[in-house]
Design a protein around this motif. Structure first.
Motif, PDB file in Angstrom:
ATOM      1  N   PRO A 145      10.430   2.279  -1.309  1.00 33.53           N
ATOM      2  CA  PRO A 145       9.663   1.146  -2.235  1.00 33.53           C
ATOM      3  C   PRO A 145       8.165   1.366  -2.273  1.00 33.53           C
ATOM      4  O   PRO A 145       7.705   1.660  -1.167  1.00 33.53           O
ATOM      5  CB  PRO A 145      10.227  -0.049  -1.569  1.00 33.53           C
ATOM      6  CG  PRO A 145      11.545   0.467  -0.916  1.00 33.53           C
ATOM      7  CD  PRO A 145      11.297   1.936  -0.404  1.00 33.53           C
ATOM      8  N   SER A 146       7.621   0.916  -3.202  1.00 32.98           N
ATOM      9  CA  SER A 146       6.037   1.135  -3.360  1.00 32.98           C
ATOM     10  C   SER A 146       5.569   0.292  -2.509  1.00 32.98           C
ATOM     11  O   SER A 146       4.288   0.696  -1.859  1.00 32.98           O
ATOM     12  CB  SER A 146       5.654   0.803  -4.908  1.00 32.98           C
ATOM     13  OG  SER A 146       6.047  -0.501  -5.161  1.00 32.98           O
ATOM     14  N   PHE A 147       5.776  -0.663  -1.867  1.00 33.91           N
ATOM     15  CA  PHE A 147       5.138  -1.819  -1.091  1.00 33.91           C
ATOM     16  C   PHE A 147       4.824  -1.044   0.257  1.00 33.91           C
ATOM     17  O   PHE A 147       3.960  -1.295   1.058  1.00 33.91           O
ATOM     18  CB  PHE A 147       5.584  -2.951  -1.341  1.00 33.91           C
ATOM     19  CG  PHE A 147       6.954  -3.069  -0.727  1.00 33.91           C
ATOM     20  CD1 PHE A 147       7.109  -3.401   0.765  1.00 33.91           C
ATOM     21  CD2 PHE A 147       8.036  -3.250  -1.415  1.00 33.91           C
ATOM     22  CE1 PHE A 147       8.463  -3.579   1.410  1.00 33.91           C
ATOM     23  CE2 PHE A 147       9.289  -3.375  -1.023  1.00 33.91           C
ATOM     24  CZ  PHE A 147       9.503  -3.375   0.395  1.00 33.91           C
ATOM     25  N   VAL A 148       6.046  -0.193   0.620  1.00 35.16           N
ATOM     26  CA  VAL A 148       5.844   0.607   1.907  1.00 35.16           C
ATOM     27  C   VAL A 148       4.526   1.411   1.839  1.00 35.16           C
ATOM     28  O   VAL A 148       3.738   1.279   3.003  1.00 35.16           O
ATOM     29  CB  VAL A 148       7.132   1.453   2.235  1.00 35.16           C
ATOM     30  CG1 VAL A 148       7.032   2.073   3.306  1.00 35.16           C
ATOM     31  CG2 VAL A 148       8.375   0.245   2.256  1.00 35.16           C
ATOM     32  N   PHE A 149       4.503   2.144   0.825  1.00 43.68           N
ATOM     33  CA  PHE A 149       3.422   3.063   0.812  1.00 43.68           C
ATOM     34  C   PHE A 149       2.096   2.289   0.679  1.00 43.68           C
ATOM     35  O   PHE A 149       1.185   2.726   1.200  1.00 43.68           O
ATOM     36  CB  PHE A 149       3.387   4.068  -0.518  1.00 43.68           C
ATOM     37  CG  PHE A 149       4.452   4.934  -0.307  1.00 43.68           C
ATOM     38  CD1 PHE A 149       4.519   5.947   0.513  1.00 43.68           C
ATOM     39  CD2 PHE A 149       5.522   4.875  -1.189  1.00 43.68           C
ATOM     40  CE1 PHE A 149       5.189   6.905   0.801  1.00 43.68           C
ATOM     41  CE2 PHE A 149       6.521   6.008  -1.186  1.00 43.68           C
ATOM     42  CZ  PHE A 149       6.502   6.778  -0.158  1.00 43.68           C
ATOM     43  N   TYR A 150       2.081   1.149  -0.128  1.00 44.25           N
ATOM     44  CA  TYR A 150       0.849   0.350   0.035  1.00 44.25           C
ATOM     45  C   TYR A 150       0.376  -0.073   1.605  1.00 44.25           C
ATOM     46  O   TYR A 150      -0.799  -0.035   1.822  1.00 44.25           O
ATOM     47  CB  TYR A 150       1.071  -0.805  -0.711  1.00 44.25           C
ATOM     48  CG  TYR A 150       1.319  -0.612  -2.288  1.00 44.25           C
ATOM     49  CD1 TYR A 150       1.068   0.540  -2.903  1.00 44.25           C
ATOM     50  CD2 TYR A 150       2.143  -1.669  -3.133  1.00 44.25           C
ATOM     51  CE1 TYR A 150       1.313   0.817  -4.219  1.00 44.25           C
ATOM     52  CE2 TYR A 150       2.233  -1.172  -4.581  1.00 44.25           C
ATOM     53  CZ  TYR A 150       1.800  -0.158  -5.086  1.00 44.25           C
ATOM     54  OH  TYR A 150       2.266   0.335  -6.413  1.00 44.25           O
TER      55      TYR A 150
END
Length: 321
Positions: A145-150
């Motif tokens: 999920p993108s928010f993990v990278f964010y």
């Protein structure tokens, strides 16, 4: 070309009308309202009822929609009930729009730079180490999920290596446009870079497949048999033919970044349209919710128009005469 653009713009009018109906109905079907969630629990129910009546929330939905769309046509998006109480929605969106536009443009440019560079490296070195590494990287970015990278990027570059500020935009109304623009870059670059770094998978996969497909064509084998270097074949023939399908998605990519930055803006504390939408959702601020969703619907339709125009510009074969 201009006929095609005019025809597409005219088609957008009924589409935008249908989108407005859907957006209004979805916003109204949300549970709760801005008054019950932002008043003292001991408030008199009669007071709440009077406030709902003054806002027109006790009217039938079709009447509420007619009044709302009439105000929209006159440039009045309503007044915020909760996000910035008493502010006009137009003023709120105007204060948040430029940060999102600047971040979205940077993210869109970086996304294509990263995706094209990776696809070229991967196609030129098919089945080699660099190709395998890029395939693994894009698989990871598409699966996690993108928010993990964010969160990871924020921890790394804001707290562990404090290169970028934690939140804000750096925009000051008292400064000149040029000063505010470069000041905002420090705040916009990290969320834009992160969005771009982890949004390349679709473009990378599509462009890599196109490049490999073009390399297998007869005209490439003929050029190589005549002694043309693979570098010249790539530059003069393969790239042009492989980029045609990618060009048609540029419009969607730009408007998609502008409309889909909720997670990035919220996590990085960047007060743009995406963060505004999340704030309006949590406070049930209907006027802000419908205005932002209408803006995003318009951007989606505009993205389709831009993609059609870009496709017709780069590929004369698909122009409508």
């Amino acid at each position: 070309m201009w006929r095609t653009i005019l025809r597409r713009v005219l088609i957008m009018i009924p589409q935008l009308f249908l989108v407005s109906i859907l957006i209004f109905m979805l916003a109204q079907l949300m549970p709760g309202d801005p008054f019950y969630g932002n008043l003292n629990p001991n408030s008199d129910p009669a007071t709440i009822a009077r406030m709902r009546h003054a806002a027109g929330l006790d009217q039938p939905l079709y009447q509420q929609y007619i009044h709302w769309i009439d105000r929209v046509f006159h440039g009045d998006l309503g007044t915020s009930y909760a996000v910035n109480k008493g502010w006009t929605v137009t003023r709120i969106i105007a204060s948040r729009l430029w940060p999102t536009i600047s971040m979205g443009i940077i993210a869109a440019i970086l996304t294509y730079v990263f995706a094209i560079s990776e696809a070229l490296l991967s196609a030129r070195h098919e089945n080699k180490t660099i190709d395998s590494l890029l395939m693994v990287w894009n698989t990871i970015t598409s699966a996690v999920p993108s928010f993990v990278f964010y969160f990871l990027m924020m921890i790394l570059f804001v707290y562990l290596i404090p290169i970028f500020p934690a939140s804000g935009t750096g925009i000051d109304d008292s400064q000149s446009f040029t000063t505010s623009f470069f000041s905002n870059l420090r705040y916009a670059f990290l969320p834009a870079f992160t969005i771009a770094l982890f949004s390349t998978n679709g473009i990378f996969q599509y462009l890599r497949s196109n490049l490999l497909d073009q390399q297998a064509q007869d005209y490439v084998r003929t050029a190589r048999a005549k002694g043309v270097t693979i570098k010249d074949v790539f530059r003069k023939h393969i790239l042009r033919n492989a980029f045609l399908p990618i060009a048609s998605g540029i419009g969607y990519s730009i408007t998609g970044v502008l409309g889909g930055a909720m997670f990035a803006e919220t996590i990085f504390g960047y007060p743009g349209i995406g963060a505004l939408f999340v704030q309006a959702l949590t406070s049930r601020d209907y006027t802000v919710i419908t205005a932002v969703m209408l803006l995003q619907g318009f951007l989606a339709l505009l993205g389709g128009l831009l993609s059609d125009v870009i496709s017709a510009w780069v590929d004369p074969r698909i122009r409508v005469k």
